[in-house]
Design a protein around this motif. Sequence first.
Motif, mmCIF file in Angstrom:
data_model
loop_
_atom_site.group_PDB
_atom_site.id
_atom_site.type_symbol
_atom_site.label_atom_id
_atom_site.label_comp_id
_atom_site.label_asym_id
_atom_site.label_seq_id
_atom_site.Cartn_x
_atom_site.Cartn_y
_atom_site.Cartn_z
ATOM 1 N N LYS A 178 0.786 -1.228 0.000
ATOM 2 C CA LYS A 178 0.000 0.000 0.000
ATOM 3 C C LYS A 178 0.820 1.282 0.000
ATOM 4 C CE LYS A 178 -4.040 -2.007 2.250
ATOM 5 N NZ LYS A 178 -4.816 -2.053 3.494
ATOM 6 N N LYS A 179 2.125 1.173 0.069
ATOM 7 C CA LYS A 179 2.931 2.390 -0.028
ATOM 8 C C LYS A 179 3.220 2.643 -1.501
ATOM 9 C CE LYS A 179 5.216 1.945 4.442
ATOM 10 N NZ LYS A 179 6.495 1.720 5.138
ATOM 11 N N TYR A 180 3.416 3.886 -1.836
ATOM 12 C CA TYR A 180 3.732 4.250 -3.224
ATOM 13 C C TYR A 180 5.036 5.016 -3.270
ATOM 14 C CZ TYR A 180 -0.505 2.563 -5.425
ATOM 15 O OH TYR A 180 -1.473 1.750 -5.933
ATOM 16 N N ARG A 181 5.776 4.756 -4.339
ATOM 17 C CA ARG A 181 7.085 5.380 -4.469
ATOM 18 C C ARG A 181 7.119 6.332 -5.657
ATOM 19 N NH1 ARG A 181 9.683 1.413 -6.628
ATOM 20 N NH2 ARG A 181 10.297 0.288 -4.777
ATOM 21 N N CYS A 182 7.734 7.482 -5.449
ATOM 22 C CA CYS A 182 7.966 8.421 -6.547
ATOM 23 C C CYS A 182 9.068 7.847 -7.439
ATOM 24 C CB CYS A 182 8.378 9.781 -5.990
ATOM 25 S SG CYS A 182 8.828 10.948 -7.293
ATOM 26 N N THR A 183 8.761 7.665 -8.713
ATOM 27 C CA THR A 183 9.750 7.056 -9.616
ATOM 28 C C THR A 183 10.849 8.036 -10.002
ATOM 29 O OG1 THR A 183 8.370 7.654 -11.493
ATOM 30 C CG2 THR A 183 8.124 5.420 -10.637
ATOM 31 N N VAL A 184 10.671 9.306 -9.634
ATOM 32 C CA VAL A 184 11.693 10.307 -9.963
ATOM 33 C C VAL A 184 12.716 10.451 -8.841
ATOM 34 C CG1 VAL A 184 12.094 12.737 -10.509
ATOM 35 C CG2 VAL A 184 10.162 11.523 -11.529
ATOM 36 N N CYS A 185 12.233 10.645 -7.597
ATOM 37 C CA CYS A 185 13.188 10.926 -6.506
ATOM 38 C C CYS A 185 13.264 9.817 -5.470
ATOM 39 C CB CYS A 185 12.852 12.245 -5.826
ATOM 40 S SG CYS A 185 11.395 12.160 -4.759
ATOM 41 N N GLY A 186 12.313 8.859 -5.498
ATOM 42 C CA GLY A 186 12.377 7.767 -4.533
ATOM 43 C C GLY A 186 11.572 8.013 -3.262
ATOM 44 N N TYR A 187 10.944 9.181 -3.151
ATOM 45 C CA TYR A 187 10.104 9.468 -1.977
ATOM 46 C C TYR A 187 9.019 8.401 -1.866
ATOM 47 C CZ TYR A 187 6.155 11.594 0.533
ATOM 48 O OH TYR A 187 5.098 11.817 1.373
ATOM 49 N N ILE A 188 8.790 7.921 -0.646
ATOM 50 C CA ILE A 188 7.759 6.916 -0.411
ATOM 51 C C ILE A 188 6.558 7.570 0.256
ATOM 52 C CG2 ILE A 188 7.177 4.762 0.791
ATOM 53 C CD1 ILE A 188 9.294 4.069 -1.129
ATOM 54 N N TYR A 189 5.391 7.413 -0.372
ATOM 55 C CA TYR A 189 4.162 7.856 0.284
ATOM 56 C C TYR A 189 3.648 6.724 1.161
ATOM 57 C CZ TYR A 189 -0.543 9.153 1.384
ATOM 58 O OH TYR A 189 -1.689 9.437 2.092
ATOM 59 N N ASP A 190 3.523 7.010 2.461
ATOM 60 C CA ASP A 190 3.028 6.011 3.407
ATOM 61 C C ASP A 190 1.647 6.466 3.873
ATOM 62 O OD1 ASP A 190 2.419 4.435 5.572
ATOM 63 O OD2 ASP A 190 4.422 4.553 6.480
ATOM 64 N N PRO A 191 0.590 5.692 3.549
ATOM 65 C CA PRO A 191 -0.772 6.111 3.896
ATOM 66 C C PRO A 191 -0.943 6.342 5.396
ATOM 67 C CG PRO A 191 -0.804 4.127 2.530
ATOM 68 C CD PRO A 191 0.627 4.392 2.869
ATOM 69 N N GLN A 192 -0.183 5.628 6.217
ATOM 70 C CA GLN A 192 -0.315 5.812 7.670
ATOM 71 C C GLN A 192 0.196 7.177 8.113
ATOM 72 O OE1 GLN A 192 1.561 2.339 9.440
ATOM 73 N NE2 GLN A 192 -0.443 1.335 9.480
ATOM 74 N N VAL A 193 1.130 7.698 7.379
ATOM 75 C CA VAL A 193 1.720 9.001 7.717
ATOM 76 C C VAL A 193 1.014 10.125 6.964
ATOM 77 C CG1 VAL A 193 3.869 10.357 7.690
ATOM 78 C CG2 VAL A 193 3.946 7.877 8.131
ATOM 79 N N GLY A 194 0.569 9.820 5.738
ATOM 80 C CA GLY A 194 -0.038 10.846 4.889
ATOM 81 C C GLY A 194 1.007 11.861 4.460
ATOM 82 N N ASP A 195 0.551 13.046 4.126
ATOM 83 C CA ASP A 195 1.467 14.142 3.778
ATOM 84 C C ASP A 195 0.856 15.431 4.339
ATOM 85 O OD1 ASP A 195 3.300 15.884 2.673
ATOM 86 O OD2 ASP A 195 2.513 15.718 0.630
ATOM 87 N N PRO A 196 0.880 15.531 5.689
ATOM 88 C CA PRO A 196 0.187 16.641 6.359
ATOM 89 C C PRO A 196 0.607 18.025 5.845
ATOM 90 C CG PRO A 196 0.973 15.036 7.964
ATOM 91 C CD PRO A 196 1.571 14.648 6.642
ATOM 92 N N ASP A 197 1.862 18.181 5.434
ATOM 93 C CA ASP A 197 2.320 19.486 4.932
ATOM 94 C C ASP A 197 1.558 19.905 3.675
ATOM 95 O OD1 ASP A 197 4.065 19.584 6.981
ATOM 96 O OD2 ASP A 197 5.845 19.092 5.802
ATOM 97 N N SER A 198 1.046 18.897 2.921
ATOM 98 C CA SER A 198 0.284 19.205 1.708
ATOM 99 C C SER A 198 -1.214 19.008 1.935
ATOM 100 C CB SER A 198 0.743 18.301 0.555
ATOM 101 O OG SER A 198 2.126 18.391 0.371
#
Length: 228
Positions: A178-198
């Motif tokens: 369920k995690k997703y990775r940015c294919t450009v920079c390698g950043y991992i989106y973790d649904p448990q953490v979300g992206d609160p800054d955005s």
Amino acid sequence: MNNLALTKINYGLYVIAANHNGRLNAQIANTVFQVTSEPAQLAISVNKQNLTHEILLEGGVFSVSVISTEATMEFIGKFGFKSGRNSDKFKETGFKTGHKGVPIVTDYALAAFEAEVTAKLDVGTHTIFVGRIVNCEILSDAEPMTYDYYHRVKKGFSPKTAPTFIKQETKREEKTMKKYRCTVCGYIYDPQVGDPDSGIKPGTAFEDIPSTWVCPVCGVEKSSFEPA
Ligand code: FE
């Protein structure tokens, strides 16, 4: 030929900056070397596609900031994965101006150099610039970040424009579901953490993120992500 042998070579992590008539830019580099001691000279390798390359060719001066292990992925993303052609990298960045007018990034920097270009070598995709050091200083006693630390501990990738980019690198596997990775920079989106800054709350599935959301590290669109 096993290209992964190249990953056994050690590097550090640096921000190179340049100025020509008030046009500033800075970028992350791992290829910075001292090449002579008298006079003290540095060599750097810069991709011809990068805005820093264009400014450096005209301005003839550059700075190098040695980055510490305390640097965040957001900081590395700003200088390593975004172009100065569509973002102002110096906005909200600590920097000062050197003797030759070149910006010197001070955020997460433990040492800094200012150099005047003395030689250039065209090596195809990149130019190697050699510069005589005209000023240098130590800014803190923090640990310098090695390229290995960036990959292993920070889980960072190399952009395609890095001199040390290896194609296999984008195929690195991570087992978590369920995690997703940015294919450009390698950043991992973790649904448990979300992206609160955005504005993406913890517990938000990747599929539920609005399509206008972009990678918080490198700024590419949601469609550039793949299951991690
Ligand atoms: Fe990214």
